[in-house]
Design an enzyme around this catalytic site. Structure first.
Site, short mmCIF file in Angstrom:
data_model
loop_
_atom_site.label_atom_id
_atom_site.label_comp_id
_atom_site.label_asym_id
_atom_site.label_seq_id
_atom_site.Cartn_x
_atom_site.Cartn_y
_atom_site.Cartn_z
N HIS A 46 -6.16 66.44 57.40
CA HIS A 46 -6.55 66.03 58.75
C HIS A 46 -7.16 67.23 59.44
CE1 HIS A 46 -6.26 64.58 62.86
NE2 HIS A 46 -5.87 63.40 62.43
N ARG A 60 -10.09 63.32 70.31
CA ARG A 60 -11.55 63.26 70.18
C ARG A 60 -12.08 61.89 70.61
NH1 ARG A 60 -11.84 64.39 64.37
NH2 ARG A 60 -9.57 64.38 64.42
#
Lengths: 253, 604
Positions: B236, B256
């Site tokens: 990740h 994000r």
């Protein structure tokens, strides 16, 4: 880097006592890191329950310098440097070994709370409509990570050992999440009054103070439930309505 | 003969995260008796950590979405190595599985018209992730737990399984111990479902908890089942990097999705520098377009921060390697900048990302509404796992099923965020259904004492050995350290050959480990027993990664930097050979059904 000293409770359900340990502390370390380091360095059989190490699973509950805390969210830098740090298991539950307690009672007690029972779906596709504003108070309760620190600190359970009569703050929050769920149709007030002992809570708010998720347990969950119980059972009009209601068949959702 | 307690169920589910709970609920609904074994307390499994959301084409926020688009996105994200039938079932069934959670009490965040709200995530064309702030996994596991406990299943908390038991070719039970007291258990079952999650603990920097030691992978492999796609391990892109003790803890992609940007030490938004061809058409080429996309502008294209995880992770590694990293070897992830755009930014961030706010405030003294976070890649998920039938989830061994992270096929070379929570619901349900069906059609098997005896002596071996200098924690640390270094984000032939030597050597040392104390909640003993599966999965990852001499999805080789078409049409499988050696095969990808091929074309 500095050396920190610890007094950690070692033993089983029968007997035990504090043992002294010391280990090197790096920047940013939490109490659980120190316990793991001690485990790897000098006490491989030191029992500690943990999982996520990020304050999300509620496994590593213990009493640090007498305060019920998640060990993974207690930073070493927030504890006094010049004295030994005491770590012991939660006191409201039987000890299995060292820092690990038998919390199975919480799971058994939860079975007593009637499960969610939704009303009929609003739309033909089987879905419901709910406003964000209406679910926010329940979302607060659903933040609970079941660390059972509130149960640990509750004097009804901790000092008076009334586990049979009172299901404790965690399960009051569970009840509140169900009772205030916009879709729920179940009635849990009778159980709260009789089997689950809501009257035992005298609102000292200790549970709210220790909650790592900052759930306002007493004000937002327990007091409104108490009010509902009072409204249902001690208000003359409600009592009358309840008699009529109980004569109707219980329609399924 | 050692003492043990026996339990009998039609279906035994091993693992009680989302997939295991969902399987157990479905099998119970079919009217068979179900045992559910969890390594931790109920409700603590790794699903609880999932943050961003569950992907399902509900089309509540954008009515252009549908199962076909979700299918195409999943196939593209997996670089076309996914099992297309699983990708189809997953996309078609995820909406029902999410709606069902609502009927069981889950409270997802809402749209203005009162339906389940959905958010943007990397690789998903439309806002698709149903969520509850950034604690979606907790909501899901608690919903499944609170519903499941009233369905009549027997739950065995804090039990670990060390071996599957067989009758001929068929799996008919499992052997394990309870962690609290160390008492042995034999579970007899007509069907067994593995739902044990992943392998993150084989690496040093990981978002995974101690439980993720590859148990299901190892149990299945030992029982003769094939593993698939083990070279594909997802790193990740955003884990915490500072302070050291929290290194690896996940920072949700939701940051994000809500407008967070990645920058380097020069203040440059480096994700604009390298946009892969597959995604050129759908990615914004300026900051403003990216921002309005995150705020729901349907005409805008997504910002490059929301490209797939494999790509974002590699861009971050590049920035760090080329000297443009942050002080603690990460890059910056900044959500505080949105105060330029929103007057109530602080409140907005706390409401959308409450646990991120909390996590950084408490563990790193960082207020994410005011300053940037430092982040870097962390081992997060394994796309590889037990090879299963797409419809039934049965492995290559009769009576043995697998679902969720420990099964493989859906995600191919790279998993899209949000597709894991939907995976475990869709295939947990299927595994439960077909395991119950199998149990109804097949009688109980016979378990001979020899198998149990062997499992007992293996489990007790660390106590029986003379006290040696081999410490189980040290072996585990060394394995994690070396896997991170040699089989991590950037791989090459030489490193991985060395990894195999290290694994072999550590295997020998693991055979000499001794532990002190007794069997009651003894972490040294538990760690010693975990080593076996950790070593199996580490070897499987290294060997599969050596075999795939190309770079694709999450698998990146600096000695073969490009995709190789020949590898684009094969999956790698592994199973235990007759002499105990790991056998590797290349298996051709099944040709796509025509209608599905057309869907992919339409969505290019």
């Amino acid at each position: 880097m500095a050396t920190a000293n610890f007094r950690i409770w070692r033993g089983d359900g029968e007997s035990g006592g504090f043992e002294d340990y010391s280990t090197e502390i790096d920047e940013g370390m939490v109490v659980l890191d120190a316990v793991h380091q001690i485990q790897a360095e000098s006490a491989p059989d030191l029992a500690v329950r943990w999982n996520c190490k990020a304050g999300k699973c509620g496994s590593c509950s213990a009493e640090v310098n007498g305060n019920p805390r998640l060990m993974c969210m207690t930073r070493m830098s927030d504890l006094p440097e010049d004295e030994s740090i005491t770590i012991e298991p939660m006191k409201a539950f039987p000890t299995i070994r060292d820092l690990v307690t038998d919390v199975s009672w919480n799971y058994e007690a939860k079975m007593k709370v009637k499960p969610f029972k939704p009303r009929k779906p609003d739309d033909a596709d089987g879905t419901w409509r709910m406003d964000q504003d209406d679910i926010e108070r329940v979302q607060e309760f659903r933040k609970c990570i079941e660390c059972f620190l509130c149960q640990d600190v509750c004097h009804v359970l901790r000092e008076h050992d009334l586990h049979e009569e009172f299901i404790g703050p965690r399960l009051m929050v569970h009840n509140a999440a169900l009772e205030m769920h916009p879709l729920d149709t179940e009635d849990r007030l009778g159980d709260l009054k009789e089997d689950q002992g809501i009257g035992y809570c005298n609102i000292t708010k200790c549970c709210t103070h220790v909650c790592p998720e900052e759930i306002t347990i007493t004000d937002n969950a327990i007091i409104p439930l108490k009010e509902r119980v009072v409204g249902e059972y001690y208000d003359p009009l409600s009592r009358l309505l309840r008699i009529f209601k109980s004569k109707d068949s219980n329609e399924p959702a | 003969m050692a003492e043990y307690q026996s339990h009998e169920h039609d279906v035994l589910v091993i693992g009680a995260g989302g997939a295991g709970l969902r399987a157990a609920i479905e099998a119970s609904a079919a009217g068979v008796s179900v045992g559910l074994v969890c390594k931790s307390l109920l409700g603590k499994a790794h699903t609880v950590m999932a943050e961003g959301g569950v992907a399902a084409a509900l089309a509540n926020v954008d009515d252009r979405d549908g199962w076909n688009v979700h299918f195409a996105d999943t196939m593209r994200g997996g670089q076309y190595l996914s099992n297309w039938r699983m990708a189809e079932l997953h996309a078609r069934e995820a909406p029902d599985r999410v709606r069902e959670l609502e009927a069981w009490g889950a409270l997802f965040d809402r749209t203005a018209d009162g339906r389940i709200l959905q958010r943007n995530f990397g690789g998903h064309k439309y806002p698709r992730l149903a969520h509850v702030g950034d604690r979606t996994g907790l909501e899901m596991i608690r919903t499944l737990q609170d519903y499941g406990i009233h369905q009549g299943m027997e739950v065995y908390m804090e039990h670990a399984i060390v071996a599957l038991l067989k009758d001929g070719d068929r799996v008919v039970g499992a052997f394990g111990y309870d962690r609290e007291r160390g008492r042995f258990r034999v579970f007899r079952a007509k069907a067994v479902v593995l739902a044990t999650g992943g392998i993150g603990r084989a690496f040093k920097i990981t978002s995974n908890s101690w439980e993720y030691t590859g148990d299901g992978h190892g149990l299945a492999y030992d029982a003769g089942a094939a593993l698939l796609d083990m070279e594909f391990v997802q790193f990740h892109p955003t884990g915490m990097v500072w302070p050291p003790s929290v290194r690896g803890i996940l920072v949700t992609e939701g940051v994000r999705g809500e407008g967070g940007i990645l920058t380097n030490s020069e203040g440059n938004r480096f994700m604009f520098d390298d946009i892969p061809d597959l995604y050129k058409n759908s990615t914004a080429d300026n900051a403003e377009e990216g921002w309005v996309y995150t705020q729901g502008d349907k005409e805008a294209r997504r910002p490059p921060e929301l490209l797939t995880r494999d790509h974002v992770a590699r861009c971050i590694v590049r920035e760090i390697r080329e000297g443009r990293g942050s002080p603690h070897n990460g890059v910056y992830l900044d959500i505080s900048w949105i105060s330029e755009k929103l007057s109530n930014a602080e409140e907005h961030i706390k409401r959308k990302l409450p646990s991120m706010y909390h996590q950084f405030k408490q563990l790193a003294d960082i207020d994410i509404t005011k300053e940037a976070m430092e982040v870097g890649p962390t081992t997060h998920y394994v796309m590889g796992g037990v090879l299963v039938d797409a419809d039934t989830q049965m492995s290559t061994v009769p009576g043995l099923f697998a679902a969720g992270e420990c099964a493989a096929g859906l995600h191919g070379a790279n998993r899209l965020g949000g597709n894991s929570l939907s995976d475990l619901l869709v295939f947990g349900q299927r595994a439960g259904k077909y395991a119950a069906e199998y149990a109804s059609e097949n009688g109980s098997g016979a378990i001979d004492d020899g198998q149990v005896e062997a499992a007992v002596s293996e489990t007790l071996a660390p106590f029986d050995r003379e006290q040696s200098s081999e410490n189980p924690f040290e072996i585990q640390y060394e394995l994690q350290e070396r896997m991170q270094e040699l089989v991590g984000i950037v791989r090459n032939e030489g490193d991985m050959q060395r990894a195999l030597e290290v694994i072999e050597d550590l295997g020998k040392r693991a055979g000499k480990v001794s532990v002190a104390g007794n069997r009651e909640y003894n972490p040294g003993w538990h760690t010693a027993l975990d080593l076996k599966f950790l070593l199996i999965v580490s070897e499987a990852v290294a060997r599969a990664a050596l075999e795939r001499k190309e770079s694709r999805g999450a698998h990146f080789r600096e000695d073969h930097e490009d995709k190789d078409e020949a590898f684009g049409s094969v999956n790698i499988t592994q199973h235990k050979g007759a002499d105990g050696e790991m056998v590797i095969n290349r298996v051709p990808v099944q040709p796509l059904r025509e209608d599905l091929a057309a869907i992919i074309e339409e969505n290019r």
